[in-house]
Scaffold this motif. Structure first.
Motif, PDB file in Angstrom:
ATOM      1  N   UNK A  48       0.840  -1.209   0.000  1.00 47.42           N
ATOM      2  CA  UNK A  48       0.000   0.000   0.000  1.00 47.42           C
ATOM      3  C   UNK A  48       0.871   1.254   0.000  1.00 47.42           C
ATOM      4  N   UNK A  49       1.893   1.244   0.823  1.00 47.79           N
ATOM      5  CA  UNK A  49       2.778   2.407   0.900  1.00 47.79           C
ATOM      6  C   UNK A  49       3.530   2.625  -0.407  1.00 47.79           C
ATOM      7  N   UNK A  50       3.969   1.538  -1.000  1.00 46.36           N
ATOM      8  CA  UNK A  50       4.710   1.660  -2.259  1.00 46.36           C
ATOM      9  C   UNK A  50       3.833   2.266  -3.352  1.00 46.36           C
ATOM     10  N   UNK A  51       2.543   1.969  -3.321  1.00 46.46           N
ATOM     11  CA  UNK A  51       1.619   2.516  -4.322  1.00 46.46           C
ATOM     12  C   UNK A  51       1.353   3.995  -4.040  1.00 46.46           C
ATOM     13  N   UNK A  52       0.918   4.254  -2.820  1.00 46.71           N
ATOM     14  CA  UNK A  52       0.570   5.638  -2.440  1.00 46.71           C
ATOM     15  C   UNK A  52       1.794   6.543  -2.475  1.00 46.71           C
ATOM     16  N   UNK A  53       2.956   5.996  -2.203  1.00 44.32           N
ATOM     17  CA  UNK A  53       4.150   6.814  -2.132  1.00 44.32           C
ATOM     18  C   UNK A  53       5.007   6.751  -3.378  1.00 44.32           C
ATOM     19  N   UNK A  54       4.453   6.241  -4.453  1.00 40.65           N
ATOM     20  CA  UNK A  54       5.226   6.188  -5.699  1.00 40.65           C
ATOM     21  C   UNK A  54       5.450   7.610  -6.196  1.00 40.65           C
ATOM     22  N   UNK A  55       6.680   7.912  -6.616  1.00 43.76           N
ATOM     23  CA  UNK A  55       7.001   9.293  -6.991  1.00 43.76           C
ATOM     24  C   UNK A  55       6.098   9.838  -8.098  1.00 43.76           C
ATOM     25  N   UNK A  57       2.936   9.860  -8.627  1.00 44.50           N
ATOM     26  CA  UNK A  57       1.719   9.162  -9.057  1.00 44.50           C
ATOM     27  C   UNK A  57       1.085   8.473  -7.863  1.00 44.50           C
ATOM     28  N   UNK A  58      -0.181   8.150  -7.974  1.00 38.60           N
ATOM     29  CA  UNK A  58      -0.839   7.401  -6.906  1.00 38.60           C
ATOM     30  C   UNK A  58      -1.267   6.017  -7.368  1.00 38.60           C
ATOM     31  N   UNK A  59      -0.740   5.612  -8.482  1.00 40.45           N
ATOM     32  CA  UNK A  59      -1.046   4.280  -8.986  1.00 40.45           C
ATOM     33  C   UNK A  59       0.215   3.718  -9.641  1.00 40.45           C
ATOM     34  N   UNK A  60       0.352   2.417  -9.612  1.00 38.91           N
ATOM     35  CA  UNK A  60       1.549   1.798 -10.180  1.00 38.91           C
ATOM     36  C   UNK A  60       1.159   0.554 -10.965  1.00 38.91           C
ATOM     37  N   UNK A  97      -1.519   1.873 -22.720  1.00 38.65           N
ATOM     38  CA  UNK A  97      -0.933   0.567 -23.051  1.00 38.65           C
ATOM     39  C   UNK A  97      -1.780  -0.500 -22.387  1.00 38.65           C
ATOM     40  N   UNK A  98      -2.538  -1.211 -23.196  1.00 39.95           N
ATOM     41  CA  UNK A  98      -3.549  -2.084 -22.603  1.00 39.95           C
ATOM     42  C   UNK A  98      -2.983  -3.390 -22.065  1.00 39.95           C
ATOM     43  N   UNK A  99      -1.657  -3.540 -22.163  1.00 38.26           N
ATOM     44  CA  UNK A  99      -1.044  -4.665 -21.453  1.00 38.26           C
ATOM     45  C   UNK A  99      -0.931  -4.340 -19.968  1.00 38.26           C
ATOM     46  N   UNK A 100      -0.804  -3.065 -19.694  1.00 32.26           N
ATOM     47  CA  UNK A 100      -0.568  -2.650 -18.307  1.00 32.26           C
ATOM     48  C   UNK A 100      -1.854  -2.580 -17.496  1.00 32.26           C
ATOM     49  N   UNK A 101      -1.683  -2.815 -16.203  1.00 31.78           N
ATOM     50  CA  UNK A 101      -2.803  -2.671 -15.270  1.00 31.78           C
ATOM     51  C   UNK A 101      -2.321  -1.801 -14.117  1.00 31.78           C
ATOM     52  N   UNK A 102      -3.041  -0.755 -13.861  1.00 32.70           N
ATOM     53  CA  UNK A 102      -2.677   0.100 -12.734  1.00 32.70           C
ATOM     54  C   UNK A 102      -3.329  -0.406 -11.450  1.00 32.70           C
ATOM     55  N   UNK A 103      -2.552  -0.347 -10.393  1.00 34.88           N
ATOM     56  CA  UNK A 103      -3.068  -0.715  -9.079  1.00 34.88           C
ATOM     57  C   UNK A 103      -3.306   0.557  -8.289  1.00 34.88           C
TER      58      UNK A 103
END
Lengths: 143, 143
Positions: A48-55, A57-60, A97-103
DNA sequence: TTTGACAATATCGCATTACGATATAAACTA
DNA sequence: TAGTTTATATCGTAATGCGATATTGTCAAA
């Protein structure tokens, strides 16, 4: 009166290394206890932290998450699966890029993380000086 | 223009927390890889360091080891069992208190640890500035 | 348009670690 | 002697992460 043996560590240096690990394990122990008290596993918390704290962006993407957590791709997939089951995050397919999925975090994920992060922030503020001191000792040339 | 909300973390603070975890996981990943390359498990490595780096002594009791590693007593017993099997440490009953058992490194344990500790010492010297910076950011009042 | 690379997902078995619960034995202490 | 401490032991359980391997869908370049 120890000889200057460049490659051999002395007792004080072992103690400093061990003290660093000790501080680390205490922090990690604190963190794991806090996560479990919040009803999630330690790894879910870190995700959760890695997602919310990604430089910036709020999604990865899953790949990005795997890198930030130093995991293999398919281990990250499993972790995300568990997070989705717990309704802490959701998968949002990318348009570019429809291969990607954002979390992304769900509102439940955000609340859980906010609670935990506040505690961690305080804890790390306290631990800061101790860690800094240890790093100074490690870096000191005169040993 | 964010409101001053004392208890709510902002994006920058999440990023700093996440960056700290990222640095931590990279260090841990380095450490685990190094331990495995040396032929022992990460936990065995940390146990060796906790013994060798115990303040003022080169041997510890099981209880002391458990505390330094933040483990339950019987988990530490199991860890020591595995270390003894690998001939990395030996058990030496105490003379003063015969309930106690001191754990000491064997020469194999010492060599393995020395090798790993030298690497870790260098790595931590490199990482020091990064961690210090992150702690400064966490502690900064103006956010 | 075909070919190759990439992203995500999936399954299987495996290893490691650590826990709770519980018990025993030996040794120390009040 | 009674109670406490230290170490050991066993059992089942849980979480995590890996390697190996495969499939699907998508993109991009030749």
């Amino acid at each position: 009166m120890e000889m200057a043996r460049p490659d051999k560590l002395n007792k004080a240096q072992y103690e400093t290394l061990a003290a660093f690990r000790y501080a680390l394990r205490k922090f990690i122990h604190f963190s794991e206890t806090a996560a479990q008290a919040a009803g999630i596993t330690p790894q879910q918390h870190q995700a959760l932290l890695a997602i919310r704290g990604f430089p910036g962006r709020d999604q990865v993407t899953v790949s990005e998450l795997a890198e930030r957590l130093q995991l293999r791709h398919h281990s990250a997939v499993g972790l995300v699966d568990r997070l989705v089951t717990e309704k802490l995050v959701s998968r949002v397919p990318s348009n570019e890029d429809r291969r990607q999925v954002f979390i992304q975090l769900t509102s439940r994920g955000r609340k859980t993380l906010e609670n935990l992060s506040t505690m961690h922030h305080k804890q790390l503020k306290q631990l800061g000086p101790e860690f800094s001191l240890l790093f100074e000792r490690l870096t000191s040339v005169d040993e």
